[in-house]
Enzyme design. Structure first.
Site, PDB file in Angstrom:
ATOM      1  N   SER A 219       0.868  -1.195   0.000  1.00  0.00           N
ATOM      2  CA  SER A 219       0.000   0.000   0.000  1.00  0.00           C
ATOM      3  C   SER A 219       0.890   1.224   0.000  1.00  0.00           C
ATOM      4  CB  SER A 219      -0.862   0.015   1.265  1.00  0.00           C
ATOM      5  OG  SER A 219      -0.103   0.480   2.370  1.00  0.00           O
ATOM      6  N   ASP A 220       0.330   2.389  -0.276  1.00  0.00           N
ATOM      7  CA  ASP A 220       1.119   3.595  -0.046  1.00  0.00           C
ATOM      8  C   ASP A 220       1.037   3.919   1.442  1.00  0.00           C
ATOM      9  OD1 ASP A 220       2.779   5.691  -0.371  1.00  0.00           O
ATOM     10  OD2 ASP A 220       1.686   6.642  -1.990  1.00  0.00           O
ATOM     11  N   TRP A 221       1.825   4.882   1.860  1.00  0.00           N
ATOM     12  CA  TRP A 221       1.974   5.209   3.288  1.00  0.00           C
ATOM     13  C   TRP A 221       0.597   5.503   3.923  1.00  0.00           C
ATOM     14  CZ3 TRP A 221       6.739   6.688   6.031  1.00  0.00           C
ATOM     15  CH2 TRP A 221       6.490   7.201   7.304  1.00  0.00           C
TER      16      TRP A 221
END
Ligand code: BGC
Length: 741
Positions: A279-281
Site C-alpha cells: 500500500s502507499d503510506w
C-alpha cells in the site's frame, strides 16, 4: 551458433524454473510452520526513526514486534549499521524470517542524479538505466533491498508537485523510461548483490488528481486509463518489476488501495503479476477518511480482498486481519497468497541464506559516491539540461571572457541542487560533495576570468534590497548568468501549487538585470514546468536546468561553455498560463479546431489567450543545427502483418558536434473513437559531428497503429494515417500519408 544459443536458453529457462520450484517448496514448507500472527506479521511494514516520508506514527514496540516476528518489512532505515541492527532483531524471532528494507531511492542513493523528470528530458534510455543501476549498486551495498521507484504516473498537470518524480506527460516515452528504470534497479536478476527490487508506483492514475492537488480524487474513463495511464505500468512489469505500490487517490469513486478492478482484475489477473503489492503510506487507513470504509477493520478487509498484500504504516492488517479470518470474512488462502508473494521475494533476494548479505560496510565504502558513479551523474546531468532559447548565439560562452557576473538565489546553494526525494544520509556534509553552481563555474573558468557574485533576492518573498548590488555586479560584467527558480521543497509530494509563475520577485530581478543591456543567460532550476513569460520573451538565452543532483555545478558549467552541447527535449508541455492546464500535446481532435492562434469565433479556443503552449512537448535546442530531408516510405500502404520502413536524412549543418532526438509521430485520421491530433510512437537520439549526415530508419508495424477501439479492444483499424517526423511535437519537419488495410 544458433544451436548453442537455443541450448543455453533452454538450460537457463530450465534452471530458472527449477530454482522457482525450490523457492516455492521452501515457501510452502515455511508457511506450514507459521502461526496466523506470524503470517500477518509478514504483511506489515513500519517506518524507521531516521527519517519519515509521511505522517509519523509512533510505535514504541517496533523492536519487540520484530523480535516476535510481527513485522515483515521496514522502510527508512538508512545505512549499513542500522539495517544490520534491525536484521539482528529479526534473527531473534522464532522462525528467523529476515526483514525487507525498503527506501525511496528515487534518483540516486548517495550519488544523486537529476530528478526523474529532468532525466526524462534526456530521452536517453541508456543513461536513465545507468542512473538506476548506480542507485541500486549504492543502495544495495547499504543494506537496502527494495526501492520505491520508479514512479511511472503520467503527469499532465504541472500544478501537481509530483510531476518531478515521473517521466512527464507522454505514455510512449514514459513506458520506455519505466522499462529502462526497472532494468537498471533490478540489474541482471534479483539476488545479485548489486540489485534491488523495483516498486512501480502509484497504481493507478494518481497523476490525474483533480485540480493538480495532491491526494485528490481521480475521475477518468476506462479508455483513458487503459490507453494513457496504464501502459507505463505494463512496461515496468514487462521489464520484470518485482513489486507494485498502489495509490492514495480514489479512481472513479473507489480508492486505489481497495480497488479490486485495478489490483485483482488488471494487475494480478489480466497481467498475471506474480510479485506483491504494497500500500502507499497509510493508504489502507485513509480509506476511512475517504468515507469508503467504516473503520480500520473494514479498510483492512477492503484492501486485502482487493489485492493489497503489504500494509505500509496503517496498522490495519496487524490488528484486524486475524479477526477477519476468524469471522470467516477473509479466507486463510487469501492471507497465504499475500504471505507467499512476499516470502518468495525474500528467498529470491537470498536473504534466507544470509540475512546480512546486503549490509556490507566495505562494499558501501567502495561504492558510495565513487568517481565512476560521479561521472555517470555528471553525464546524466549534462544530458538533462534543455536549451530553451539562444538568440544571437549568446551561448556557448567564450572561455576568454574577462568578467562574468553570476547572480541569483541558487548560485551558491548546495543541497538545493539535489531536488526533492533525494536520500538524506545523516553523516553527509552536503557542502563538501554537491557541486554548487558557483563551484562548477569556478572549476571551469581560467585565471584570467573574474567571477562576480550577488544573490539579488531570495527564491520567494518580496524583498528587493539585494537588487542594487546585483545590478552593480551586472554592470561590471561582460555577461550575466542568472540562476533562479524553485526551492527544492516546492515540487514533490504534497507540493502542489496553484501559481506556477517564478516565485517571489525573481522575475523582477531578471527585468532589472536585463535593463543593464548586458547579455543575460537565465538558468531555471525547478521540479516542474514553470511560467516565466517575460523572461522567455526578453532574455536572449535560457537553460532549463531542473534539479541536477550532486554534479549540477559541473554539468551546468560544461553546457555554458560548450564542453557539452545541450541535447535535452522537454518531456512535458510548458503552459503560457495556469488557465491552460491540463495542457498536453496529444489531445483529442475537436469538432471545431482553431485554424490558427488568431481564430476565436466559435472555435475551440480561449478568447484571452493562445491555445499553443509556451514551449511544446519534445522541444529543445542545440548549439548546432539539424536539417531533416528526403523522407521515404517503403510503401504507401500496409496490411495486418506488414510493416512500413520510414527513412529520412538527418544532417548536422552547424559548426559543433551534437545530439538530436528525432521523434516519430502518428495520426490516425479517423476511427471508431476520436483519436489524438498526433501521438509519439518512436524516437531515436542521434549523435552527429559537424557536417555529418545519417540516414535514420523507423519501422511502423500494426502495434504502433493500435489503440483501444469503441469496444475497448486493443487493435488497429483500417484507414488513413499520417506519419510525421519532428524535432518536437510542434515542429514537424517531414510528413507523409499512408494507408492501413
Ligand atoms: C509516497 C510514496 C513513498 C512512500 C514511502 C508516500 O507518501 O506517496 O511514493 O514511496 O511515502 O516513503
Amino acid at each position: 551458433m544458433k544451436k548453442i544459443t537455443t541450448f543455453t536458453f533452454l538450460f537457463v529457462s530450465f534452471f530458472a524454473m527449477a530454482q522457482q520450484e525450490t523457492i516455492d517448496q521452501k515457501v510452502n514448507a515455511l508457511l506450514k510452520k507459521m502461526t496466523i500472527e506470524e503470517k500477518i506479521g509478514q504483511l506489515n511494514q513500519y517506518t524507521g526513526d531516521n527519517s519519515a516520508t509521511g505522517p509519523i506514527t509512533i510505535n514504541p514496540n517496533k523492536q519487540a514486534e520484530i523480535k516476535a516476528g510481527l513485522i515483515g518489512s521496514m522502510l527508512n532505515i538508512i545505512g549499513t549499521k542500522y539495517t544490520r541492527q534491525y536484521q539482528e532483531l529479526a534473527m531473534q524471532s522464532r522462525l528467523k524470517i529476515p526483514l525487507l528494507f525498503g527506501q525511496d531511492v528515487i534518483h540516486g542513493y548517495k550519488t544523486t542524479f537529476p530528478i526523474p523528470l529532468a532525466e526524462a528530458a534526456s530521452w536517453d534510455l541508456k543513461t536513465i538505466e545507468l542512473a538506476a543501476r548506480v542507485a541500486a549498486t549504492e543502495a544495495s551495498a547499504s543494506g537496502i533491498h527494495w526501492t520505491f521507484a520508479p514512479m511511472v504516473d503520467i503527469g499532465r498537470d504541472p500544478r501537481w508537485g509530483r510531476v518531478m518524480e515521473g517521466a512527464g506527460e507522454d505514455t510512449y516515452l514514459g513506458s520506455k523510461i519505466a522499462y529502462a528504470r526497472v532494468k537498471g534497479f533490478q540489474g541482471n536478476k534479483l539476488g545479485d548483490l548489486n540489485s534491488v527490487m523495483a516498486c512501480v508506483k502509484h497504481f493507478a492514475a494518481y497523476g490525474a488528481a483533480v485540480g493538480g492537488r495532491d491526494y485528490n480524487s481521480v475521475d477518468m474513463s476506462e479508455r483513458m486509463l487503459l490507453e494513457t495511464y496504464l501502459p507505463p505500468f505494463k512496461a515496468a512489469l514487462d521489464a520484470g518489476a518485482a513489486t507494485f505500490m498502489n495509490s492514495f487517490n480514489d479512481l472513479n469513486g473507489i480508492p486505489a488501495t481497495g480497488n479490486a478492478h485495478l489490483q485483482r482484475d488488471i494487475l494480478k489477473g489480466k497481467w498475471n503479476f506474480q510479485g506483491f503489492v504494497v500500500s502507499d503510506w497509510g493508504s489502507i487507513g485513509e480509506m476511512v477518511a475517504h468515507g469508503y470504509s467504516k473503520d480500520l477493520k473494514e479498510a483492512a478487509y477492503a484492501a486485502i480482498t482487493a489485492g493489497s498484500d503489504m500494509d505500509m504504516e496503517s496498522n490495519a492488517y496487524r490488528y484486524n486481519l486475524a479477526e477477519l479470518v476468524k469471522e470467516g470474512r477473509v479466507s486463510i488462502d487469501l492471507i497465504d497468497d499475500a504471505v507467499k508473494r512476499i516470502l518468495r521475494k525474500k528467498y529470491e533476494l537470498g536473504l534466507f541464506d544470509d540475512p546480512y548479505r546486503y549490509s556490507d560496510e566495505k562494499r558501501a565504502e567502495k561504492e558510495l559516491n565513487n568517481p565512476e558513479n560521479r561521472k555517470a551523474a555528471l553525464e546524466a546531468a549534462e544530458k538533462s539540461i534543455v536549451l530553451l532559447k539562444n538568440e544571437n548565439q549568446t551561448l556557448p560562452l567564450s572561455k576568454n571572457l574577462k568578467t562574468i557576473a553570476f547572480i541569483g538565489p541558487m548560485v551558491k546553494e548546495y543541497k538545493a541542487n539535489m531536488g526533492f526525494w533525494s536520500v538524506e544520509l545523516p553523516e553527509v556534509n552536503y557542502d563538501k560533495w554537491v557541486v554548487s553552481q558557483w563551484d562548477g563555474l569556478q572549476n571551469k573558468v581560467g585565471k584570467n576570468t573574474k567571477l562576480l557574485y550577488a544573490k539579488g533576492c531570495e527564491v520567494d518573498g518580496d524583498n528587493k534590497d539585494g537588487f542594487a548590488e546585483a545590478v552593480a555586479a551586472a554592470k561590471q560584467a561582460d555577461v550575466v548568468i542568472l540562476s533562479i527558480g524553485e526551492r527544492r521543497d516546492m515540487s514533490g509530494e504534497a507540493k502542489s501549487r496553484s501559481d506556477l509563475h517564478l516565485p517571489g520577485v525573481q522575475e523582477d530581478l531578471v527585468k532589472a538585470i536585463q535593463a543593464t543591456g548586458k547579455p543575460v543567460i537565465v538558468l531555471v532550476n525547478a521540479g516542474r514546468p514553470l511560467i516565466f513569460n517575460w523572461t522567455a520573451d526578453n532574455v536572449p538565452a535560457i537553460l532549463y536546468t531542473w534539479w541536477l543532483g550532486t554534479e549540477a555545478g559541473n554539468a551546468i558549467a560544461n553546457v555554458l561553455f560548450g564542453d557539452y552541447n545541450p541535447s535535452g527535449k522537454l518531456p512535458m508541455t510548458f503552459p503560457r498560463e495556469v488557465g491552460q492546464i491540463p495542457i498536453y500535446y496529444n489531445h483529442y481532435s475537436t469538432g471545431r479546431p482553431a485554424k490558427d492562434e488568431d481564430s476565436k469565433n466559435y472555435v475551440s479556443a480561449y478568447i484571452d489567450l493562445k491555445n499553443s503552449p509556451k514551449f511544446p512537448f519534445g522541444y529543445g535546442l542545440s548549439y548546432t543545427k539539424f536539417d531533416y530531408s528526403n523522407l521515404k516510405l517503403s510503401s504507401a500502404s500496409m496490411k495486418n502483418n506488414e510493416t512500413i520502413k520510414v527513412s529520412f536524412q538527418l544532417s548536422n549543418v552547424g559548426k559543433a558536434a551534437g545530439e538530436e532526438v528525432v521523434q516519430l509521430y502518428l495520426k490516425d485520421k479517423f476511427g471508431s473513437v476520436v483519436r489524438p491530433v498526433l501521438e509519439l510512437r518512436d524516437f531515436q537520439k542521434i549523435k552527429l559531428n559537424a557536417g555529418e549526415s545519417k540516414t535514420i530508419e523507423f519501422t511502423i508495424d500494426k502495434e504502433k497503429l493500435s489503440f483501444y477501439n469503441n469496444k475497448l479492444e486493443w487493435t488497429a483499424e483500417p484507414g488513413d494515417f499520417e506519419v510525421m517526423i519532428g524535432a518536437s511535437s510542434a515542429d514537424i519537419k517531414l510528413k507523409s500519408d499512408f494507408k492501413f488495410n
